[in-house]
Design a protein around this motif. Sequence first.
Motif, PDB file in Angstrom:
ATOM      1  N   VAL A 228      20.035 -14.784  -2.543  1.00  0.00           N
ATOM      2  CA  VAL A 228      18.731 -14.451  -3.113  1.00  0.00           C
ATOM      3  C   VAL A 228      18.611 -15.120  -4.478  1.00  0.00           C
ATOM      4  O   VAL A 228      19.607 -15.343  -5.168  1.00  0.00           O
ATOM      5  CB  VAL A 228      18.575 -12.913  -3.221  1.00  0.00           C
ATOM      6  CG1 VAL A 228      19.615 -12.320  -4.149  1.00  0.00           C
ATOM      7  CG2 VAL A 228      17.175 -12.511  -3.646  1.00  0.00           C
ATOM      8  N   GLU A 229      17.388 -15.463  -4.864  1.00  0.00           N
ATOM      9  CA  GLU A 229      17.127 -16.089  -6.166  1.00  0.00           C
ATOM     10  C   GLU A 229      16.815 -15.026  -7.222  1.00  0.00           C
ATOM     11  O   GLU A 229      16.159 -14.024  -6.933  1.00  0.00           O
ATOM     12  CB  GLU A 229      15.940 -17.043  -6.063  1.00  0.00           C
ATOM     13  CG  GLU A 229      16.188 -18.259  -5.175  1.00  0.00           C
ATOM     14  CD  GLU A 229      17.155 -19.245  -5.806  1.00  0.00           C
ATOM     15  OE1 GLU A 229      17.081 -19.445  -7.040  1.00  0.00           O
ATOM     16  OE2 GLU A 229      17.983 -19.804  -5.072  1.00  0.00           O
ATOM     17  N   LEU A 230      17.309 -15.245  -8.428  1.00  0.00           N
ATOM     18  CA  LEU A 230      16.972 -14.378  -9.560  1.00  0.00           C
ATOM     19  C   LEU A 230      16.711 -15.246 -10.778  1.00  0.00           C
ATOM     20  O   LEU A 230      17.646 -15.678 -11.466  1.00  0.00           O
ATOM     21  CB  LEU A 230      18.095 -13.376  -9.849  1.00  0.00           C
ATOM     22  CG  LEU A 230      17.869 -12.494 -11.083  1.00  0.00           C
ATOM     23  CD1 LEU A 230      16.670 -11.560 -10.884  1.00  0.00           C
ATOM     24  CD2 LEU A 230      19.108 -11.700 -11.440  1.00  0.00           C
ATOM     25  N   HIS A 231      15.448 -15.532 -11.030  1.00  0.00           N
ATOM     26  CA  HIS A 231      15.036 -16.226 -12.250  1.00  0.00           C
ATOM     27  C   HIS A 231      15.888 -17.463 -12.534  1.00  0.00           C
ATOM     28  O   HIS A 231      16.432 -17.643 -13.638  1.00  0.00           O
ATOM     29  CB  HIS A 231      15.073 -15.268 -13.438  1.00  0.00           C
ATOM     30  CG  HIS A 231      14.385 -13.959 -13.185  1.00  0.00           C
ATOM     31  ND1 HIS A 231      13.186 -13.870 -12.505  1.00  0.00           N
ATOM     32  CD2 HIS A 231      14.726 -12.682 -13.524  1.00  0.00           C
ATOM     33  CE1 HIS A 231      12.820 -12.596 -12.437  1.00  0.00           C
ATOM     34  NE2 HIS A 231      13.732 -11.865 -13.038  1.00  0.00           N
ATOM     35  N   GLY A 232      16.032 -18.313 -11.525  1.00  0.00           N
ATOM     36  CA  GLY A 232      16.751 -19.564 -11.684  1.00  0.00           C
ATOM     37  C   GLY A 232      18.222 -19.514 -11.301  1.00  0.00           C
ATOM     38  O   GLY A 232      18.898 -20.547 -11.294  1.00  0.00           O
ATOM     39  N   TYR A 233      18.733 -18.332 -10.977  1.00  0.00           N
ATOM     40  CA  TYR A 233      20.113 -18.198 -10.518  1.00  0.00           C
ATOM     41  C   TYR A 233      20.147 -17.964  -9.008  1.00  0.00           C
ATOM     42  O   TYR A 233      19.248 -17.331  -8.432  1.00  0.00           O
ATOM     43  CB  TYR A 233      20.801 -17.015 -11.206  1.00  0.00           C
ATOM     44  CG  TYR A 233      21.063 -17.245 -12.665  1.00  0.00           C
ATOM     45  CD1 TYR A 233      22.272 -17.785 -13.108  1.00  0.00           C
ATOM     46  CD2 TYR A 233      20.100 -16.909 -13.621  1.00  0.00           C
ATOM     47  CE1 TYR A 233      22.515 -17.993 -14.457  1.00  0.00           C
ATOM     48  CE2 TYR A 233      20.338 -17.110 -14.977  1.00  0.00           C
ATOM     49  CZ  TYR A 233      21.551 -17.652 -15.372  1.00  0.00           C
ATOM     50  OH  TYR A 233      21.777 -17.861 -16.713  1.00  0.00           O
ATOM     51  N   ARG A 234      21.199 -18.462  -8.371  1.00  0.00           N
ATOM     52  CA  ARG A 234      21.447 -18.189  -6.959  1.00  0.00           C
ATOM     53  C   ARG A 234      22.469 -17.067  -6.891  1.00  0.00           C
ATOM     54  O   ARG A 234      23.596 -17.216  -7.366  1.00  0.00           O
ATOM     55  CB  ARG A 234      21.964 -19.431  -6.232  1.00  0.00           C
ATOM     56  CG  ARG A 234      21.019 -20.620  -6.325  1.00  0.00           C
ATOM     57  CD  ARG A 234      21.552 -21.819  -5.556  1.00  0.00           C
ATOM     58  NE  ARG A 234      22.901 -22.205  -5.960  1.00  0.00           N
ATOM     59  CZ  ARG A 234      23.191 -22.910  -7.053  1.00  0.00           C
ATOM     60  NH1 ARG A 234      22.211 -23.286  -7.869  1.00  0.00           N
ATOM     61  NH2 ARG A 234      24.443 -23.235  -7.338  1.00  0.00           N
ATOM     62  N   VAL A 235      22.081 -15.957  -6.288  1.00  0.00           N
ATOM     63  CA  VAL A 235      22.937 -14.779  -6.226  1.00  0.00           C
ATOM     64  C   VAL A 235      23.441 -14.605  -4.805  1.00  0.00           C
ATOM     65  O   VAL A 235      22.656 -14.542  -3.855  1.00  0.00           O
ATOM     66  CB  VAL A 235      22.169 -13.515  -6.682  1.00  0.00           C
ATOM     67  CG1 VAL A 235      23.054 -12.281  -6.546  1.00  0.00           C
ATOM     68  CG2 VAL A 235      21.704 -13.681  -8.133  1.00  0.00           C
ATOM     69  N   ALA A 236      24.758 -14.551  -4.668  1.00  0.00           N
ATOM     70  CA  ALA A 236      25.399 -14.305  -3.370  1.00  0.00           C
ATOM     71  C   ALA A 236      25.968 -12.899  -3.394  1.00  0.00           C
ATOM     72  O   ALA A 236      26.742 -12.539  -4.289  1.00  0.00           O
ATOM     73  CB  ALA A 236      26.505 -15.330  -3.125  1.00  0.00           C
ATOM     74  N   THR A 237      25.594 -12.085  -2.418  1.00  0.00           N
ATOM     75  CA  THR A 237      26.004 -10.692  -2.422  1.00  0.00           C
ATOM     76  C   THR A 237      26.085 -10.183  -0.995  1.00  0.00           C
ATOM     77  O   THR A 237      25.988 -10.957  -0.038  1.00  0.00           O
ATOM     78  CB  THR A 237      25.029  -9.853  -3.270  1.00  0.00           C
ATOM     79  OG1 THR A 237      25.541  -8.521  -3.424  1.00  0.00           O
ATOM     80  CG2 THR A 237      23.638  -9.806  -2.654  1.00  0.00           C
ATOM     81  N   ARG A 238      26.252  -8.887  -0.860  1.00  0.00           N
ATOM     82  CA  ARG A 238      26.349  -8.273   0.465  1.00  0.00           C
ATOM     83  C   ARG A 238      25.071  -7.495   0.740  1.00  0.00           C
ATOM     84  O   ARG A 238      24.584  -6.747  -0.116  1.00  0.00           O
ATOM     85  CB  ARG A 238      27.566  -7.348   0.518  1.00  0.00           C
ATOM     86  CG  ARG A 238      27.772  -6.711   1.863  1.00  0.00           C
ATOM     87  CD  ARG A 238      29.035  -5.863   1.945  1.00  0.00           C
ATOM     88  NE  ARG A 238      28.925  -5.070   3.156  1.00  0.00           N
ATOM     89  CZ  ARG A 238      28.367  -3.874   3.220  1.00  0.00           C
ATOM     90  NH1 ARG A 238      27.874  -3.335   2.116  1.00  0.00           N
ATOM     91  NH2 ARG A 238      28.278  -3.235   4.371  1.00  0.00           N
ATOM     92  N   GLY A 239      24.531  -7.649   1.937  1.00  0.00           N
ATOM     93  CA  GLY A 239      23.287  -6.983   2.303  1.00  0.00           C
ATOM     94  C   GLY A 239      23.528  -5.669   3.009  1.00  0.00           C
ATOM     95  O   GLY A 239      24.396  -4.885   2.651  1.00  0.00           O
ATOM     96  N   GLY A 240      22.730  -5.403   4.048  1.00  0.00           N
ATOM     97  CA  GLY A 240      22.878  -4.169   4.807  1.00  0.00           C
ATOM     98  C   GLY A 240      22.508  -2.957   3.985  1.00  0.00           C
ATOM     99  O   GLY A 240      21.543  -2.951   3.218  1.00  0.00           O
ATOM    100  N   LEU A 241      23.318  -1.910   4.115  1.00  0.00           N
ATOM    101  CA  LEU A 241      23.041  -0.643   3.447  1.00  0.00           C
ATOM    102  C   LEU A 241      23.054  -0.773   1.928  1.00  0.00           C
ATOM    103  O   LEU A 241      22.463   0.041   1.223  1.00  0.00           O
ATOM    104  CB  LEU A 241      24.075   0.400   3.891  1.00  0.00           C
ATOM    105  CG  LEU A 241      23.893   1.833   3.387  1.00  0.00           C
ATOM    106  CD1 LEU A 241      22.568   2.415   3.842  1.00  0.00           C
ATOM    107  CD2 LEU A 241      25.049   2.706   3.852  1.00  0.00           C
ATOM    108  N   SER A 242      23.709  -1.810   1.392  1.00  0.00           N
ATOM    109  CA  SER A 242      23.757  -1.964  -0.066  1.00  0.00           C
ATOM    110  C   SER A 242      22.360  -2.061  -0.668  1.00  0.00           C
ATOM    111  O   SER A 242      22.107  -1.556  -1.758  1.00  0.00           O
ATOM    112  CB  SER A 242      24.573  -3.211  -0.450  1.00  0.00           C
ATOM    113  OG  SER A 242      23.786  -4.382  -0.412  1.00  0.00           O
ATOM    114  N   GLY A 243      21.439  -2.742   0.012  1.00  0.00           N
ATOM    115  CA  GLY A 243      20.088  -2.919  -0.509  1.00  0.00           C
ATOM    116  C   GLY A 243      19.997  -3.835  -1.708  1.00  0.00           C
ATOM    117  O   GLY A 243      18.921  -4.001  -2.298  1.00  0.00           O
TER     118      GLY A 243
END
Length: 450
Positions: A228-243
């Motif tokens: 997902v993008e955040l104000h010019g940063y590329r964020v890699a994370t875990r989806g699902g229930l985490s939200g």
Amino acid sequence: MRAGVAAGHPATAQAGAEILAEGGTAADAVVAMCLASCVAESVMSGLLAGCHAIVFDGSGVRLLDGFAAVPSGEGDLEEVPVPFGDEVVVYSLGAASCAVPGVPAALGELWDRLGRLPWKRLVEPALALARDGVPLPEMHASSLEVLGNVFSRQRGLELYLREGRLLRGGELLEQPGLVTALEMIADEGARTAYRGSLAEVLLEVEGLVVTAADLMSYAPLWRDPALVELHGYRVATRGGLSGVPELVARLPRLGGLPAKDRVLALVDALESDDRGGEHTTNMAAVDGHGRACVLTHSLGVGAGVWIPELDLQLNNLLGESDIAFGDPAPGDRLESRMAPTLAFDGQGLALAIGAAGATRLRTALATVLAAILDEGLGAEEAVALPRVHPIPEFVDAEPGVDEEALAELEASGRSVRRWDRFHHYFGGVSCVGRAGAAGDPRRSGAGILL
């Protein structure tokens, strides 16, 4: 970027720093920190837990799913109320609440794929802590008070109580059985928990619904992260229930906003109807080659059942009603809110971050993520900012949250619960990046830069 580590306890962070200083990789450091946390942070988690990790090896990002799996057996559970602030959450405890643990297998996988130092070296910091005992931090003592109904059972009566009362901050937490457990890990590797000496002792626990076949069939799983993008940063994370991907995507620009407007914007973005409170702990490491690893693990709140000779508490992840969804079959992974996260920009890795705190995990993580990447704060300053956590009935607020914003929320019909001190209820964030390294003061955490 300087190499560094961050974790929920100074002893945990020190274990990782030692490993990095000896030329270990970020994965080596996280393995050592996770094992050390199973001694120093046993109020928060333990070796028979489930976990999720995210790694960057210099070229790509992957998630490692080491969360707990559904076992083959069934048994009777005991319902126990646990207070979290003014909320009371009912958990199911007992040996039958224990799911197939994933932490040992995940640590073995991280070391096998990404480690450099000898396995036994990674176990040594945890062994030293188990032999010497660990002073209980004030914030962990506060958590222990909350979990008194769980930790004052069976072997917990001897480990966490003194003269009929729960351990206080500064008193020595001694868990001698963990020496034997960690020696098994050092000598046999991660396999000991699945088809070795540790597995044999685990399977002797009366009422356990995990079978030998469940243990032998367990394996950690590599997965692709959510991006997902955040104000010019590329964020890699875990989806699902985490939200977390959905939350990060709707975070507004906060940089430059007046204090009142910042709080109101955050409350709007963080709005959630989640409740509950599995206990988790988190650690992050970045090595001198720019590789990163973040791992979060949890026992739930613990089953209230110990392997006495090893001082290991079973997880109660089958009894965590707030993460029980659908009708999973034996071997399926349980759900989790964990979201170890990495952020990148045009210069490469900018931040390795994770959080503990069950339903407050994502609000804590997103608040610190935005404070560092958008508002330009240093890691320690960002982690120490007072937090808000909105749910439909209330907006929980730590001391220092802008009072004009809280008054405006009340004028609009919202109820505000003003806490009188920083509290582990609001999650625990650990992060390492260009902005520095920080552990969360709400969990007596620590960050160390090399």
